[in-house]
Design a protein around this motif. Structure first.
Motif, PDB file in Angstrom:
ATOM      1  N   ASP A 121       6.709  17.935  13.879  1.00 53.50           N
ATOM      2  CA  ASP A 121       5.418  17.634  13.281  1.00 53.50           C
ATOM      3  C   ASP A 121       4.267  18.034  14.200  1.00 53.50           C
ATOM      4  O   ASP A 121       3.177  17.478  14.126  1.00 53.50           O
ATOM      5  CB  ASP A 121       5.304  16.133  12.974  1.00 53.50           C
ATOM      6  CG  ASP A 121       6.084  15.749  11.743  1.00 53.50           C
ATOM      7  OD1 ASP A 121       6.307  16.632  10.904  1.00 53.50           O
ATOM      8  OD2 ASP A 121       6.478  14.587  11.626  1.00 53.50           O
ATOM      9  N   VAL A 159       3.436  17.487   3.832  1.00 57.01           N
ATOM     10  CA  VAL A 159       4.818  17.379   4.297  1.00 57.01           C
ATOM     11  C   VAL A 159       5.160  15.889   4.327  1.00 57.01           C
ATOM     12  O   VAL A 159       4.594  15.133   5.122  1.00 57.01           O
ATOM     13  CB  VAL A 159       5.002  18.005   5.696  1.00 57.01           C
ATOM     14  CG1 VAL A 159       6.453  17.811   6.153  1.00 57.01           C
ATOM     15  CG2 VAL A 159       4.643  19.473   5.681  1.00 57.01           C
ATOM     16  N   TYR A 160       6.046  15.476   3.446  1.00 64.74           N
ATOM     17  CA  TYR A 160       6.425  14.070   3.304  1.00 64.74           C
ATOM     18  C   TYR A 160       7.846  13.880   3.820  1.00 64.74           C
ATOM     19  O   TYR A 160       8.768  14.598   3.426  1.00 64.74           O
ATOM     20  CB  TYR A 160       6.321  13.655   1.839  1.00 64.74           C
ATOM     21  CG  TYR A 160       6.856  12.273   1.538  1.00 64.74           C
ATOM     22  CD1 TYR A 160       6.430  11.167   2.278  1.00 64.74           C
ATOM     23  CD2 TYR A 160       7.771  12.079   0.508  1.00 64.74           C
ATOM     24  CE1 TYR A 160       6.922   9.899   2.009  1.00 64.74           C
ATOM     25  CE2 TYR A 160       8.259  10.812   0.225  1.00 64.74           C
ATOM     26  CZ  TYR A 160       7.837   9.727   0.981  1.00 64.74           C
ATOM     27  OH  TYR A 160       8.324   8.477   0.705  1.00 64.74           O
ATOM     28  N   LYS A 161       8.015  12.908   4.738  1.00 60.79           N
ATOM     29  CA  LYS A 161       9.324  12.637   5.335  1.00 60.79           C
ATOM     30  C   LYS A 161       9.756  11.218   4.989  1.00 60.79           C
ATOM     31  O   LYS A 161       9.502  10.281   5.743  1.00 60.79           O
ATOM     32  CB  LYS A 161       9.260  12.814   6.848  1.00 60.79           C
ATOM     33  CG  LYS A 161       8.983  14.234   7.298  1.00 60.79           C
ATOM     34  CD  LYS A 161       8.890  14.337   8.822  1.00 60.79           C
ATOM     35  CE  LYS A 161      10.219  13.995   9.463  1.00 60.79           C
ATOM     36  NZ  LYS A 161      10.180  14.202  10.929  1.00 60.79           N
ATOM     37  N   TYR A 219       5.510  23.724   7.575  1.00 61.67           N
ATOM     38  CA  TYR A 219       6.321  23.126   8.632  1.00 61.67           C
ATOM     39  C   TYR A 219       7.782  23.526   8.525  1.00 61.67           C
ATOM     40  O   TYR A 219       8.483  23.588   9.520  1.00 61.67           O
ATOM     41  CB  TYR A 219       6.189  21.600   8.596  1.00 61.67           C
ATOM     42  CG  TYR A 219       4.902  21.128   9.221  1.00 61.67           C
ATOM     43  CD1 TYR A 219       4.832  20.821  10.555  1.00 61.67           C
ATOM     44  CD2 TYR A 219       3.741  21.030   8.455  1.00 61.67           C
ATOM     45  CE1 TYR A 219       3.652  20.406  11.137  1.00 61.67           C
ATOM     46  CE2 TYR A 219       2.556  20.615   9.015  1.00 61.67           C
ATOM     47  CZ  TYR A 219       2.511  20.306  10.359  1.00 61.67           C
ATOM     48  OH  TYR A 219       1.336  19.912  10.925  1.00 61.67           O
ATOM     49  N   GLN A 223      12.616  16.418   4.380  1.00 64.09           N
ATOM     50  CA  GLN A 223      11.201  16.750   4.234  1.00 64.09           C
ATOM     51  C   GLN A 223      10.966  17.294   2.827  1.00 64.09           C
ATOM     52  O   GLN A 223      11.749  18.106   2.327  1.00 64.09           O
ATOM     53  CB  GLN A 223      10.774  17.813   5.251  1.00 64.09           C
ATOM     54  CG  GLN A 223      10.747  17.328   6.678  1.00 64.09           C
ATOM     55  CD  GLN A 223      10.241  18.388   7.639  1.00 64.09           C
ATOM     56  OE1 GLN A 223      10.036  19.533   7.247  1.00 64.09           O
ATOM     57  NE2 GLN A 223      10.041  18.010   8.881  1.00 64.09           N
ATOM     58  N   ASN A 271       4.319   8.800   7.248  1.00 70.37           N
ATOM     59  CA  ASN A 271       5.371   9.747   6.853  1.00 70.37           C
ATOM     60  C   ASN A 271       4.827  10.991   6.155  1.00 70.37           C
ATOM     61  O   ASN A 271       5.592  11.732   5.539  1.00 70.37           O
ATOM     62  CB  ASN A 271       6.411   9.087   5.945  1.00 70.37           C
ATOM     63  CG  ASN A 271       7.123   7.941   6.627  1.00 70.37           C
ATOM     64  OD1 ASN A 271       7.297   7.952   7.852  1.00 70.37           O
ATOM     65  ND2 ASN A 271       7.523   6.937   5.857  1.00 70.37           N
TER      66      ASN A 271
END
Length: 664
Positions: free
Chosen positions: A32, A387-389, A43, A395, A349
């Motif tokens: 990140d 970008v969601y984790k 990413y 991801q 996140n």
């Protein structure tokens, strides 16, 4: 589609794992980190051997211009617009109008037609070239229908560093030097290069024709000189402000068509073209400011100038411009604009990024003896991506943008009345949406799936060109669209064997194509096309032992014109292989051999082909003193007579020897 992939695997017999896919990774999950000032990356797009080529690799394979450097990557096909002597590439079947070119995130493609001659861009001052394919960051802005190419400039890291080379190559010479200094809060970098070729030699297997007697290829000269300068200020570790200046000066000849395609108009009426100048000058400011531990702002501002002249002569003496088909054409273009990017992690996140772009393009042209005509476009793009984790291994990357283009004025010329007139103004808008999912199965094992709906606006040439009296302009062309799918996988076996690849499919709609006989004998660009591009990429890298490493990549691509199957897509082979073996006998020295295979390709939409070919190249580099290296090699060792475009034979066996020097 699964049956088709199995068929491809059976055909090649080269790569047993090609029905799976191998993606972009360096053996680690995607971090990140806030991105470098000159980069624009999603990413999940790690820089690796399938999507980037670094300075060292360009040096090892002796790739002195951007197009030949990119040709070492899978999914990339080197091509040559023979009638214009322009070196170009296709990315998964998409041309440079659909895959725009950037330097440090700043667009550098020619505003009039969307292309750029990559053969004019030397690689001596580049740190790397990154390629995005299909799923491309929203932050690049408009027209990334099939991807994007970003050339990243070098940045000094030491108080004093230098590198350069001077050498001979068949028919010419090269020289370059880069000097830089990093003093902590300030750094400065300067560069000069010149790549000069009086001619290139044809293969001894070439059979002389009416317009080419063999040996030294007639009118094949080129000269490219490049000056670059950058100064940077980094008041803190999280702030950077840079001014860049690049000046490129080029000239070239265009070898005459020497093929046997009687349907090609150049068979009976050859062109005698020379370009006395092809000059490009770029000024740009880059800034990266960290607001707090979670947020940053990047700003790019630029002004770009492009000027060239094309002389069309009476005959092969290149002395007179008097016949009806002879002319002198002058282009004087400029572009200015900028972008602002904001990124933040304030939402748990999530890494959220938004960007706005503005670009003003102005094209001015005239033939000597005619009045100047001007065309201007404004382009705006607004986009956001995230970008969601939800968990450490997963991801999810959605993105959306809206692009707008409007004509600020466009003038045409009536050669009968000798009057300049105005085309009707026109506007166009297009949405772009995409989503990607990346999942880490285990250490070094990553799978990725992406879906991207992308667009490209019609260029000024698409909308307004008469194509030397053979076409009707169409100012109201709308954006063309592509829906790009990709499934990728990568892994490392036995701690050394790295496998990567992908399966991809693109559906093109509203494609801008030339429609013949709209009026008797006249064509027109129209939004009539539907097409499908599909294929696989696979690569393998393996350090056999401490002193020996090897690698190979393979690309298969199939392009279908759904609207009209009789019209062929040109300039891209179905099969391409690039491989190498490198031996390092001692520190600072190496011997490398490489092989490249291309299957046949169409050179004309009605079916004329350029035959497939295989090339062998070799290079040796030996360190002789602390700062000095002697290099030499042979390209096209077997002296193959081959063409990237039918009727335009490429260079036969050729040699080079270079004295290189570097402080690192």
């Amino acid at each position: 589609m699964k049956k088709r992939l199995l068929k491809w695997t059976g055909i090649t017999g080269l790569i047993l794992f090609s029905s799976i896919s191998f993606a972009q990774t360096k053996g680690e999950f995607y971090s990140d980190r806030l991105l470098d000032l000159q980069e624009i990356l999603v990413y999940a797009e790690a820089k690796d051997s399938t999507n980037a080529i670094g300075a060292k690799r360009m040096e090892v394979f002796n790739r002195m211009d951007a197009s030949h450097a990119l040709n070492t990557l899978p999914g990339v096909a080197l091509s040559n617009f023979g009638a214009r002597n322009e070196s170009t590439v296709y990315i998964r079947g998409f041309d440079l109008r659909q895959v725009p070119v950037f330097i440090d995130g700043v667009p550098v493609y020619v505003s009039y037609d969307g292309y750029v001659d990559l053969g004019r861009f030397t690689t001596f001052d580049l740190a790397e070239i990154n390629v995005s394919k299909g799923f491309t960051s929203i932050l690049y802005g408009p027209n990334t229908l099939g991807g994007a190419i970003n050339m990243v400039s070098r940045k000094p890291t030491q108080k004093l560093e230098f590198s350069g080379a001077t050498g001979y190559l068949t028919g010419g010479y090269r020289t370059n030097i880069n000097i830089g200094s990093n003093l902590g809060k300030f750094y400065v970098q300067g560069g000069f290069s010149q790549l000069n070729r009086d001619y290139y030699n044809l293969s001894k297997s070439f059979n002389p024709t009416a317009h080419e007697d063999g040996g030294r290829r007639d009118n094949s000269y080129s000269k490219d000189t490049k000056y670059s300068f950058r100064i940077g200020f980094t008041p803190t570790k999280r702030q950077e402000y840079v001014f860049n200046y690049v000046n490129q000066q080029g000239e070239k000849g265009t070898p005459v068509y020497t093929g046997n395609d009687v349907q090609n108009s150049l068979y009976a009426k050859p062109r005698y073209w020379q370009w006395p100048y092809w000059n490009k000058e770029s000024f740009y400011l880059l800034s990266n400011t960290t607001i707090d531990s979670n947020s940053y702002v990047k700003v790019r501002l630029y002004y770009d100038i492009f000027k060239n002249q094309l002389n069309s002569y009476d005959d092969a003496t290149y002395t007179k411009i008097s016949k009806p088909y002879a002319f002198q054409s002058i282009y004087n273009d400029d572009s200015y604009g900028g972008s602002a990017e904001y990124g933040t992690k304030i939402i748990k996140n999530n890494t959220l990024k938004a960007a706005v772009h503005y670009k003003r393009d102005r094209h001015r042209e005239y033939n000597v003896g005619e009045p100047q005509r001007t065309m201007e476009d404004n382009t705006v793009s607004v986009g956001i991506e995230d970008v969601y984790k939800p968990i450490a291994r997963l991801q999810i990357m959605p993105g959306i943008s809206y692009n707008m283009r409007n004509s600020a004025g466009a003038e045409g010329y009536n050669s009968t009345t000798k009057q300049v007139f105005n085309f009707a103004s026109n506007n166009n808008g297009a949405w772009n949406m995409q989503v990607g999912v990346v999942y880490k199965l285990k250490e070094h094992s990553i799978i990725r799936a992406t879906l991207a709906s992308k667009s490209r606006f019609a260029t000024m040439k698409d909308r307004y060109s008469y194509k030397m009296g053979t076409a009707i302009p169409n100012p109201d062309l709308h954006a063309e669209h592509a829906l790009n799918y990709e499934l990728s996988y990568s892994d490392v076996f036995f701690s050394k064997l790295k496998l990567e690849g992908s399966v991809f499919y693109s559906k093109l709609n509203n494609t801008i194509q030339s429609v013949n006989n709209v009026q008797p004998g006249l064509s027109q660009m129209q939004n009539t096309g539907t097409a499908e591009f599909s294929g696989i990429e696979a690569s393998l890298d393996y350090p056999v032992m401490r002193m020996v490493s090897t690698g190979v990549n393979y690309t298969y691509i199939e392009r279908k014109n759904i609207t009209n199957a009789s019209i062929k897509f040109t300039d891209v082979p179905n099969h391409k292989v690039f491989g190498y073996v490198q031996y390092n006998p001692m520190k600072g020295s190496y011997i490398v051999g490489s092989i490249e295979y291309n299957s046949k390709r169409y050179s004309a939409s009605y079916g004329t082909t350029a035959a497939g070919f295989m090339l062998l190249n070799a290079k040796a580099s030996f360190k002789v003193l602390k700062y000095f290296v002697i290099e030499g090699g042979v390209n096209n060792i077997l002296d193959k007579n081959y063409s990237l475009a039918e009727g335009y034979p490429e260079q036969g066996r050729n040699f080079f020897i270079t004295l290189a020097y570097r402080s690192f």
